[in-house]
Write a protein that holds these residues in place. Sequence first.
Motif, short mmCIF file in Angstrom:
data_model
loop_
_atom_site.label_atom_id
_atom_site.label_comp_id
_atom_site.label_asym_id
_atom_site.label_seq_id
_atom_site.Cartn_x
_atom_site.Cartn_y
_atom_site.Cartn_z
N LYS A 11 0.84 -1.21 0.00
CA LYS A 11 0.00 0.00 0.00
C LYS A 11 0.87 1.25 0.00
O LYS A 11 0.62 2.20 -0.73
CB LYS A 11 -0.91 0.03 1.24
CG LYS A 11 -2.30 -0.36 0.99
CD LYS A 11 -3.09 -0.13 2.27
CE LYS A 11 -4.50 -0.57 2.06
NZ LYS A 11 -5.31 -0.43 3.25
N ASN A 12 1.90 1.26 0.83
CA ASN A 12 2.80 2.41 0.91
C ASN A 12 3.55 2.61 -0.39
O ASN A 12 3.78 3.74 -0.81
CB ASN A 12 3.79 2.25 2.07
CG ASN A 12 3.12 2.44 3.42
OD1 ASN A 12 2.05 3.03 3.51
ND2 ASN A 12 3.72 1.90 4.45
N LEU A 13 3.98 1.53 -1.02
CA LEU A 13 4.69 1.64 -2.29
C LEU A 13 3.77 2.26 -3.35
O LEU A 13 4.20 3.14 -4.09
CB LEU A 13 5.18 0.27 -2.76
CG LEU A 13 6.26 -0.39 -1.90
CD1 LEU A 13 6.63 -1.75 -2.46
CD2 LEU A 13 7.48 0.50 -1.79
N ASN A 14 2.53 1.80 -3.40
CA ASN A 14 1.59 2.36 -4.37
C ASN A 14 1.34 3.83 -4.07
O ASN A 14 1.28 4.66 -4.98
CB ASN A 14 0.27 1.59 -4.36
CG ASN A 14 0.42 0.19 -4.92
OD1 ASN A 14 1.33 -0.08 -5.70
ND2 ASN A 14 -0.45 -0.70 -4.51
N LEU A 15 1.20 4.17 -2.81
CA LEU A 15 0.97 5.56 -2.42
C LEU A 15 2.16 6.45 -2.78
O LEU A 15 1.98 7.56 -3.28
CB LEU A 15 0.70 5.65 -0.92
CG LEU A 15 0.44 7.04 -0.35
CD1 LEU A 15 -0.82 7.63 -0.98
CD2 LEU A 15 0.30 6.99 1.15
N THR A 16 3.37 5.96 -2.58
CA THR A 16 4.55 6.77 -2.91
C THR A 16 4.66 7.01 -4.41
O THR A 16 5.02 8.09 -4.84
CB THR A 16 5.86 6.13 -2.40
OG1 THR A 16 5.98 4.81 -2.94
CG2 THR A 16 5.91 6.07 -0.89
N VAL A 17 4.32 6.01 -5.22
CA VAL A 17 4.36 6.19 -6.67
C VAL A 17 3.30 7.20 -7.10
O VAL A 17 3.56 8.08 -7.91
CB VAL A 17 4.19 4.83 -7.40
CG1 VAL A 17 4.02 5.05 -8.90
CG2 VAL A 17 5.40 3.94 -7.13
N SER A 80 11.12 8.10 -3.60
CA SER A 80 11.76 7.13 -4.50
C SER A 80 12.45 6.03 -3.71
O SER A 80 12.40 4.86 -4.09
CB SER A 80 12.76 7.83 -5.41
OG SER A 80 12.11 8.76 -6.23
N ALA A 81 13.10 6.40 -2.63
CA ALA A 81 13.78 5.39 -1.81
C ALA A 81 12.78 4.39 -1.24
O ALA A 81 13.03 3.19 -1.20
CB ALA A 81 14.57 6.06 -0.70
N VAL A 82 11.61 4.90 -0.83
CA VAL A 82 10.57 4.01 -0.30
C VAL A 82 10.00 3.15 -1.42
O VAL A 82 9.82 1.94 -1.27
CB VAL A 82 9.46 4.82 0.40
CG1 VAL A 82 8.27 3.93 0.73
CG2 VAL A 82 9.99 5.47 1.66
N ALA A 83 9.71 3.77 -2.57
CA ALA A 83 9.09 3.05 -3.68
C ALA A 83 10.01 1.99 -4.25
O ALA A 83 9.54 1.00 -4.82
CB ALA A 83 8.69 4.02 -4.78
N LEU A 84 11.30 2.15 -4.08
CA LEU A 84 12.26 1.22 -4.68
C LEU A 84 12.94 0.33 -3.65
O LEU A 84 14.07 -0.11 -3.86
CB LEU A 84 13.28 1.99 -5.51
CG LEU A 84 12.67 2.65 -6.75
CD1 LEU A 84 13.62 3.68 -7.34
CD2 LEU A 84 12.30 1.61 -7.77
N ARG A 85 12.26 0.07 -2.56
CA ARG A 85 12.83 -0.86 -1.57
C ARG A 85 12.94 -2.26 -2.14
O ARG A 85 13.80 -3.03 -1.77
CB ARG A 85 11.98 -0.88 -0.32
CG ARG A 85 12.06 0.43 0.45
CD ARG A 85 11.16 0.43 1.61
NE ARG A 85 11.74 -0.42 2.65
CZ ARG A 85 11.16 -0.66 3.79
NH1 ARG A 85 9.99 -0.14 4.06
NH2 ARG A 85 11.74 -1.42 4.69
N ASP A 86 12.02 -2.59 -3.02
CA ASP A 86 12.05 -3.86 -3.74
C ASP A 86 12.29 -3.56 -5.20
O ASP A 86 12.53 -2.41 -5.57
CB ASP A 86 10.72 -4.60 -3.56
CG ASP A 86 10.52 -5.07 -2.12
OD1 ASP A 86 11.52 -5.47 -1.51
OD2 ASP A 86 9.38 -5.03 -1.64
#
Length: 167
Positions: A11-17, A80-86
Amino acid sequence: MSITSEQLLAKNLNLTVVLGFVISFLYVAPIFLISFTILMTDGLKENSTLFVWFATFMNSADSTLNQFHKILFPILAGLSAVALRDKPSGGVIALGCFLLVALVITIAVSVYFDIPTVAKSVEGLEGELNPALAKAFFAKVQETLLTYFALLFGLSVASAKREDNQN
């Protein structure tokens, strides 16, 4: 029914994008608006409310955009750092494509302002626009978009390498 940490991270990754898209779109919105105005007025041959707004924005662009430039990179770098953890998701790739499209539009509008007939038309329109100031604005936006794209690309490569090393 509790949310697992993986679901929360997704959810957080989608939100950051999505937030990255929104911030990037707001940043290039003046260029999209002037592009739309160019198309609607047959090359700025007549006055329009959007052109007057853009001209007014350009007259104070330095003070207005400096605030946005100051917060843009820290926020987008963190997102970006959060979105690209994976490994990079489709949303991150779409964001990179959006940045490249915005860059191409910015370059096209910048070149458009170099056309002598357009420069002459701009001088006769309401809402005094300094073409040199507009060109400086376009150059700053191009630089910022390229820097953010490089940051996004670099983080995605680092994330992919980290993923490969873990496997």
